[in-house]
Design a protein around this motif. Structure first.
Motif, short mmCIF file in Angstrom:
data_model
loop_
_atom_site.label_atom_id
_atom_site.label_comp_id
_atom_site.label_asym_id
_atom_site.label_seq_id
_atom_site.Cartn_x
_atom_site.Cartn_y
_atom_site.Cartn_z
N UNK A 140 3.34 -1.08 -5.05
CA UNK A 140 3.44 -2.30 -5.83
C UNK A 140 4.82 -2.39 -6.46
N UNK A 141 5.22 -3.58 -6.82
CA UNK A 141 6.55 -3.82 -7.36
C UNK A 141 6.81 -2.96 -8.59
N UNK A 142 7.91 -2.23 -8.57
CA UNK A 142 8.29 -1.43 -9.71
C UNK A 142 7.54 -0.12 -9.86
N UNK A 143 6.81 0.25 -8.82
CA UNK A 143 6.04 1.49 -8.88
C UNK A 143 6.34 2.37 -7.68
N UNK A 144 5.88 3.61 -7.76
CA UNK A 144 5.98 4.49 -6.61
C UNK A 144 4.85 4.26 -5.64
N UNK A 145 4.98 4.77 -4.45
CA UNK A 145 3.91 4.59 -3.45
C UNK A 145 2.62 5.30 -3.87
N UNK A 189 -9.28 -7.20 5.33
CA UNK A 189 -10.10 -8.37 5.61
C UNK A 189 -11.26 -8.45 4.63
N UNK A 190 -11.29 -9.47 3.80
CA UNK A 190 -10.29 -10.51 3.61
C UNK A 190 -9.25 -10.08 2.59
N UNK A 191 -8.05 -10.64 2.69
CA UNK A 191 -7.00 -10.30 1.73
C UNK A 191 -7.22 -11.02 0.41
N UNK A 192 -6.83 -10.35 -0.66
CA UNK A 192 -6.89 -10.92 -2.00
C UNK A 192 -5.48 -11.00 -2.58
N UNK A 193 -5.34 -11.79 -3.63
CA UNK A 193 -4.02 -11.98 -4.24
C UNK A 193 -3.41 -10.64 -4.65
N UNK A 194 -4.24 -9.75 -5.16
CA UNK A 194 -3.76 -8.46 -5.64
C UNK A 194 -3.32 -7.51 -4.55
N UNK A 195 -3.52 -7.89 -3.30
CA UNK A 195 -3.08 -7.04 -2.19
C UNK A 195 -1.59 -7.22 -1.89
N UNK A 196 -0.95 -8.17 -2.51
CA UNK A 196 0.48 -8.35 -2.30
C UNK A 196 1.21 -7.08 -2.71
N UNK A 197 1.95 -6.52 -1.77
CA UNK A 197 2.62 -5.24 -1.99
C UNK A 197 3.41 -4.91 -0.73
N UNK A 198 4.10 -3.79 -0.77
CA UNK A 198 4.74 -3.25 0.44
C UNK A 198 3.85 -2.13 0.96
N UNK A 238 8.14 17.63 4.32
CA UNK A 238 8.88 16.37 4.25
C UNK A 238 8.18 15.27 5.00
N UNK A 239 8.05 14.13 4.36
CA UNK A 239 7.49 12.95 4.99
C UNK A 239 8.61 11.97 5.30
N UNK A 240 8.54 11.38 6.46
CA UNK A 240 9.53 10.40 6.90
C UNK A 240 8.89 9.02 6.83
N UNK A 241 9.56 8.11 6.19
CA UNK A 241 8.99 6.79 5.92
C UNK A 241 9.57 5.72 6.83
N UNK A 242 8.73 4.77 7.16
CA UNK A 242 9.17 3.57 7.83
C UNK A 242 9.69 2.56 6.82
N UNK A 243 10.20 1.41 7.30
CA UNK A 243 10.78 0.41 6.40
C UNK A 243 9.75 -0.36 5.61
N UNK A 244 8.50 -0.29 6.01
CA UNK A 244 7.46 -0.97 5.27
C UNK A 244 7.20 -2.39 5.75
N UNK A 245 6.02 -2.89 5.41
CA UNK A 245 5.66 -4.29 5.63
C UNK A 245 5.41 -4.92 4.27
N UNK A 246 6.18 -5.95 3.98
CA UNK A 246 6.00 -6.65 2.70
C UNK A 246 4.98 -7.76 2.88
N UNK A 247 3.84 -7.60 2.22
CA UNK A 247 2.76 -8.58 2.32
C UNK A 247 2.74 -9.47 1.08
N UNK A 248 2.71 -10.75 1.32
CA UNK A 248 2.55 -11.73 0.24
C UNK A 248 1.29 -12.51 0.50
N UNK A 249 0.37 -12.48 -0.45
CA UNK A 249 -0.89 -13.21 -0.34
C UNK A 249 -0.83 -14.39 -1.31
N UNK A 250 -0.96 -15.59 -0.76
CA UNK A 250 -0.86 -16.81 -1.57
C UNK A 250 -2.23 -17.36 -1.95
#
Lengths: 114, 115
Positions: B38-43, B80-89, B103-115
């Motif tokens: 979530x925005x401003x937080x760690x994974x 399924x189904x997505x909710x507004x609170x699911x918006x995150x990376x 060591x964990x190797x990370x991908x670039x992520x998927x940024x999800x926006x739920x409207x």
């Protein structure tokens, strides 16, 4: 239980000045400790890691961190900040045992001013 | 060596719609993780796979989230189904064995926006 505390949510430095990002941890066992960096809209990248070898760990881009068991700290430093260092930095402790779950700090946002 | 690959990079959907994210870990990495940031937080960990077995899904909201890694290589995370609170990376990471075992190797992520 293991935990990690990043003491500053935001740090601002001038370009060319030293960087210090502070991290304290709590662990019942000899921990593995990491610093990850996350640039805007990019993935998390490992800066450096401590896994019970040398206590002073050197990482990429001129960063280093020192593991101090007596202070339960793993602070991240860099002698001279560059504009490209502006990013979010996460201190992470790894659980002992086979699952090696990562426990994340809340992050420190580093701003570098010209 | 290719890193962790994720797609799509960005997704915008309306609430109550389904969404799926795909991850291809680094070749040879048996352990695969899905995180939500979530925005401003760690994974925060959602699920961990060892090969095709989900060995830690305690943080996965199972009423709406599901994941699979059928052949022990790439993985899909679905909401399924997505909710507004699911918006995150949504981040995928992988881990191999050897000297970088922790060591964990990370991908670039998927940024999800739920409207």
């Amino acid at each position: 239980a293991q935990s990690v505390t990043q003491l500053d949510s935001h740090v601002s430095v001038s370009e060319g000045t030293p960087v210090l990002l502070r991290c304290n941890y709590s662990s019942s066992y000899s921990p593995s400790l990491f610093w990850y960096v996350q640039h805007p809209n990019k993935g998390l990248q490992l800066l450096l890691k401590y896994t019970s070898a040398a206590t002073l760990v050197k990482g990429i881009n001129g960063f280093e961190a020192e593991f101090k068991k007596s202070e339960t700290s793993f602070h991240l430093t860099k002698p001279s900040a560059h504009m490209s260092d502006a990013a979010e930095y996460f201190c992470v402790v790894s659980e002992s045992g086979n699952n090696r779950k990562l426990i994340w700090g809340l992050g420190t946002s580093l701003a570098v001013n010209p | 060596e290719a890193g962790v690959v994720q797609s799509p990079r960005y997704k915008i959907i309306e609430k109550k719609q389904p969404v799926a994210f795909w991850c291809n870990p680094i070749s040879g990495h048996n352990t695969l993780y899905w995180y939500r940031q979530n925005l401003g937080q760690g994974p925060e960990l959602l699920i961990r796979y060892e090969n095709e077995e989900a060995v830690d899904d305690s943080q996965l909201p199972k009423d709406r989230f599901s994941a699979e890694r059928l052949k022990g290589v790439d993985s899909t995370l679905k909401i399924q189904p997505a909710e507004l609170g699911d918006s995150a990376v949504y981040l995928c990471a992988s881990r191999g064995s050897g000297s970088s075992y922790n060591e964990q190797f990370f991908g670039p992520g998927t940024r999800l926006t739920v409207l």
